[in-house]
Design a protein around this motif. Structure first.
Motif, short mmCIF file in Angstrom:
data_model
loop_
_atom_site.label_atom_id
_atom_site.label_comp_id
_atom_site.label_asym_id
_atom_site.label_seq_id
_atom_site.Cartn_x
_atom_site.Cartn_y
_atom_site.Cartn_z
N PHE A 85 54.73 -25.53 119.83
CA PHE A 85 53.70 -26.49 120.23
C PHE A 85 52.52 -26.43 119.26
N ALA A 86 52.16 -25.24 118.83
CA ALA A 86 51.05 -25.09 117.89
C ALA A 86 51.35 -25.80 116.57
N ALA A 87 52.60 -25.73 116.10
CA ALA A 87 52.98 -26.41 114.86
C ALA A 87 52.86 -27.92 115.02
N TYR A 88 53.29 -28.42 116.16
CA TYR A 88 53.16 -29.86 116.45
C TYR A 88 51.69 -30.26 116.51
N ALA A 89 50.87 -29.47 117.18
CA ALA A 89 49.45 -29.76 117.30
C ALA A 89 48.77 -29.76 115.93
N ALA A 90 49.15 -28.81 115.10
CA ALA A 90 48.56 -28.73 113.76
C ALA A 90 48.90 -29.97 112.94
N GLU A 91 50.15 -30.43 113.03
CA GLU A 91 50.55 -31.64 112.30
C GLU A 91 49.80 -32.87 112.82
N ALA A 92 49.68 -32.97 114.13
CA ALA A 92 48.94 -34.10 114.70
C ALA A 92 47.49 -34.08 114.26
N ALA A 93 46.88 -32.91 114.27
CA ALA A 93 45.48 -32.80 113.86
C ALA A 93 45.31 -33.14 112.38
N ARG A 94 46.25 -32.71 111.58
CA ARG A 94 46.17 -32.95 110.14
C ARG A 94 46.36 -34.44 109.81
N GLU A 95 47.31 -35.08 110.49
CA GLU A 95 47.66 -36.45 110.15
C GLU A 95 46.83 -37.49 110.88
N ILE A 96 46.40 -37.19 112.09
CA ILE A 96 45.70 -38.18 112.91
C ILE A 96 44.25 -37.77 113.18
N GLY A 97 43.99 -36.47 113.07
CA GLY A 97 42.72 -35.90 113.48
C GLY A 97 41.46 -36.42 112.82
N TYR A 102 37.97 -36.61 120.22
CA TYR A 102 38.28 -36.06 121.54
C TYR A 102 39.78 -35.82 121.69
N TRP A 103 40.11 -34.59 122.11
CA TRP A 103 41.50 -34.18 122.24
C TRP A 103 41.76 -33.52 123.58
N CYS A 104 42.92 -33.81 124.15
CA CYS A 104 43.45 -33.10 125.31
C CYS A 104 44.76 -32.47 124.88
N ASN A 139 53.08 -19.67 129.03
CA ASN A 139 53.35 -20.23 127.71
C ASN A 139 52.42 -21.40 127.40
N MET A 140 52.11 -22.21 128.40
CA MET A 140 51.20 -23.32 128.15
C MET A 140 49.80 -22.81 127.82
N HIS A 141 49.42 -21.70 128.46
CA HIS A 141 48.14 -21.08 128.10
C HIS A 141 48.18 -20.61 126.64
N HIS A 142 49.27 -19.93 126.28
CA HIS A 142 49.38 -19.40 124.92
C HIS A 142 49.59 -20.51 123.89
N ALA A 143 50.03 -21.69 124.33
CA ALA A 143 50.16 -22.84 123.43
C ALA A 143 48.83 -23.57 123.27
N HIS A 144 48.07 -23.63 124.34
CA HIS A 144 46.77 -24.33 124.29
C HIS A 144 45.82 -23.70 123.28
N GLU A 145 45.78 -22.38 123.24
CA GLU A 145 44.78 -21.71 122.40
C GLU A 145 45.00 -21.98 120.90
N PRO A 146 46.22 -21.80 120.35
CA PRO A 146 46.38 -22.11 118.92
C PRO A 146 46.27 -23.61 118.63
N ALA A 147 46.63 -24.46 119.60
CA ALA A 147 46.43 -25.90 119.41
C ALA A 147 44.95 -26.21 119.28
N TYR A 148 44.15 -25.57 120.11
CA TYR A 148 42.68 -25.72 120.03
C TYR A 148 42.18 -25.31 118.65
N VAL A 149 42.65 -24.17 118.18
CA VAL A 149 42.22 -23.67 116.87
C VAL A 149 42.63 -24.63 115.76
N ALA A 150 43.86 -25.14 115.82
CA ALA A 150 44.36 -26.04 114.78
C ALA A 150 43.53 -27.32 114.72
#
Length: 204
Positions: A85-97, A102-104, A139-150
């Motif tokens: 999930f963190a890898a997906y979030a990082a790609e979304a942030a890089r390409e669309i961010g 505002y992000w959820c 797992n969703m908790h552990h996914a949220h945190e690196p997504a936030y960082v990315a």
């Protein structure tokens, strides 16, 4: 996917200042590690259209949908899930961010877990698997945190959070078992595991 022009025009006509929409992880990353440039381009177009209507986009990374390939590697209970999930979030942030403030990250994590592994109403339609619910919410908790960082890495001024479903549980009677049931249900809804044997409020 195809009606966003109508939807954002209608939202703008109602005086909305924020337009929330969700990315489909399955569209963004149809195969693990392969992101679809056409889909990314489409989401960029939505962001531009929303902003041109005088609204700010609020982008949700997950709203109850996941790629099918995720199940092939163990699904959301898998120890690999947070990193994926963190890898997906990082790609979304890089390409669309760059155009998004505002992000959820995750929509209603405890609701998805309960409906997917207790009631069976959501995929993967398991019933009564309380151990899996614990792993999924953790797992969703552990996914949220690196997504936030990315996301913050790409846009330090971005506001990043999650959507939490809040409902009060009231005991049906004054009997002890009903009070215990209500208290337990409230605990499960409002908290997620942060370490072995430790729970913390999802929203402080």
């Amino acid at each position: 996917w195809t009606r966003y022009t109508h939807d954002r025009a209608h939202a703008a006509s109602l005086g909305c200042s924020i337009f929330r929409f969700s990315l489909a992880w399955a569209r963004m990353e149809p195969e693990r590690g392969r992101f679809d440039p056409d889909v990314i381009r489409h989401y960029r177009e939505i962001v531009v259209a929303v902003r041109s209507s005088g609204m700010e986009p609020l982008v949700t990374l997950q709203h109850f949908t996941w790629p099918v390939w995720l199940e092939g590697v163990g699904g959301m209970p898998s120890p690999e899930f947070p990193a994926m999930f963190a890898a997906y979030a990082a790609e979304a942030a890089r390409e669309i961010g760059p155009e998004v403030r505002y992000w959820c990250t995750i929509n209603e994590p405890t609701i998805y877990a309960a409906n997917g592994w207790i009631t069976g109403e959501f995929p993967p339609a398991h019933r009564g698997d309380r151990a899996a619910v614990y792993r999924v919410i953790a797992n969703m908790h552990h996914a949220h945190e690196p997504a936030y960082v990315a996301i913050k890495h790409q846009g330090p001024a971005s506001q990043v959070g999650l959507s939490h479903h809040k409902s009060p549980f009231m005991p049906a009677t004054s009997h002890g078992r009903d009070r215990l049931a209500a208290t337990t249900a409230q605990l499960v809804l409002d908290r997620w595991p942060v370490a072995a044997g430790r729970l913390r409020r999802i929203v402080e």
